[in-house]
Design an enzyme around this catalytic site. Structure first.
Site, short mmCIF file in Angstrom:
data_model
loop_
_atom_site.label_atom_id
_atom_site.label_comp_id
_atom_site.label_asym_id
_atom_site.label_seq_id
_atom_site.Cartn_x
_atom_site.Cartn_y
_atom_site.Cartn_z
N SER A 134 0.84 -1.19 0.00
CA SER A 134 0.00 0.00 0.00
C SER A 134 0.88 1.26 0.00
O SER A 134 1.61 1.49 -0.96
CB SER A 134 -0.97 -0.05 1.18
OG SER A 134 -1.99 0.92 1.06
N HIS A 170 -4.50 -1.65 -4.14
CA HIS A 170 -5.87 -2.06 -3.76
C HIS A 170 -6.84 -1.87 -4.93
O HIS A 170 -7.96 -1.39 -4.78
CB HIS A 170 -6.35 -1.27 -2.54
CG HIS A 170 -5.40 -1.31 -1.38
ND1 HIS A 170 -4.93 -2.49 -0.85
CD2 HIS A 170 -4.82 -0.31 -0.66
CE1 HIS A 170 -4.11 -2.22 0.16
NE2 HIS A 170 -4.02 -0.91 0.29
#
Length: 245
Positions: A134, A170
């Protein structure tokens, strides 16, 4: 033994809920360790949790996951102060640097205050494998969409730029991510973007994308390029993905 060439593994995965511990290292982290080439001793992983404010419970959970996996974990905390004036010596003593998720905007600001970007570039060229999830993926690129400023995604363009691309993380689990990448690449705010679904990772040697890998059977990886002739101003191509054991 360092990796044979500068190596980055940028992911939307790497850790999962454990059975005996709160967290456990998933195949992407084990792949990062494999890439380091370490043999004859336990691998050494430097966990950087700046993006979440160096939370001590998280440090403990990652350290426990490391013990379960036979990996020595050191937490590089910058709050309330760095652990040493010789950050380069600390980082370069590890085989892998793994950067956790959270706020990439805050991470970049704090790193720059303490001169960590220069240390990480030195580690990268010396063969320490750089990786993360991330925010810990976005940081290696030029930039990409982030929720660092609030629930509405904004584009950051001041990443470390070790990799001269944009990054989308994501990609499958947060509906706003794909259109944000498309819009920023189409407008020219971001360069060509390399994107990952949850559980996927992208391996780079130097600045060359070598392969996409995944720790589950569904995760994909994507290349998004500007194309003024396309309806949305971009074309997206799904990359071949190797499934990790």
């Amino acid at each position: 033994m360092p990796a044979q060439q500068p190596t980055i593994l940028a992911t939307s995965g790497g850790m999962r809920r454990g059975t005996r511990t709160e967290l456990e290292f998933a195949p992407l982290i084990h792949f990062a360790v494999e890439l380091s080439g370490v043999t004859g001793r336990p691998p050494r992983l430097c966990h950087v949790g700046t993006a979440c404010g160096d939370q001590r419970p998280q440090n403990a959970a990652v350290a426990a996951a490391g013990r379960e996996a036979g990996i020595e974990v050191t937490a590089l905390n910058l709050f309330p102060m760095p652990p040493t004036t010789e950050l380069a010596d600390l980082v370069l003593s590890h085989d892998v640097v793994w950067v956790g998720g959270g706020s990439v905007a805050n991470l970049l600001a704090v790193w720059r205050v303490h001169g960590l970007p220069e240390v990480l570039r030195q580690a990268w060229t010396a063969g320490v494998v750089l990786g993360g999830v991330s925010a810990g993926s976005l940081c290696w690129f030029v930039g990409g969409p982030t929720d660092s400023f609030g629930p509405d995604l904004r584009i950051v363009t001041d990443g470390l730029a070790l990799l001269p691309y944009a990054n989308g993380v994501h990609y499958d689990s947060e509906a706003a991510r794909r259109p944000a990448v498309h819009a920023a690449v189409a407008s020219g705010d971001l360069p060509t973007a390399h994107c990952t679904d949850d559980g996927a990772g992208l391996l780079y040697h130097g600045t060359t994308l070598v392969e996409a890998v995944a720790e589950n059977g569904a995760a994909g990886a994507y290349l998004v390029e500007r194309d003024a002739t396309a309806e949305l101003g971009v074309v997206e191509r799904r990359l071949d993905v190797r499934r990790l054991a």
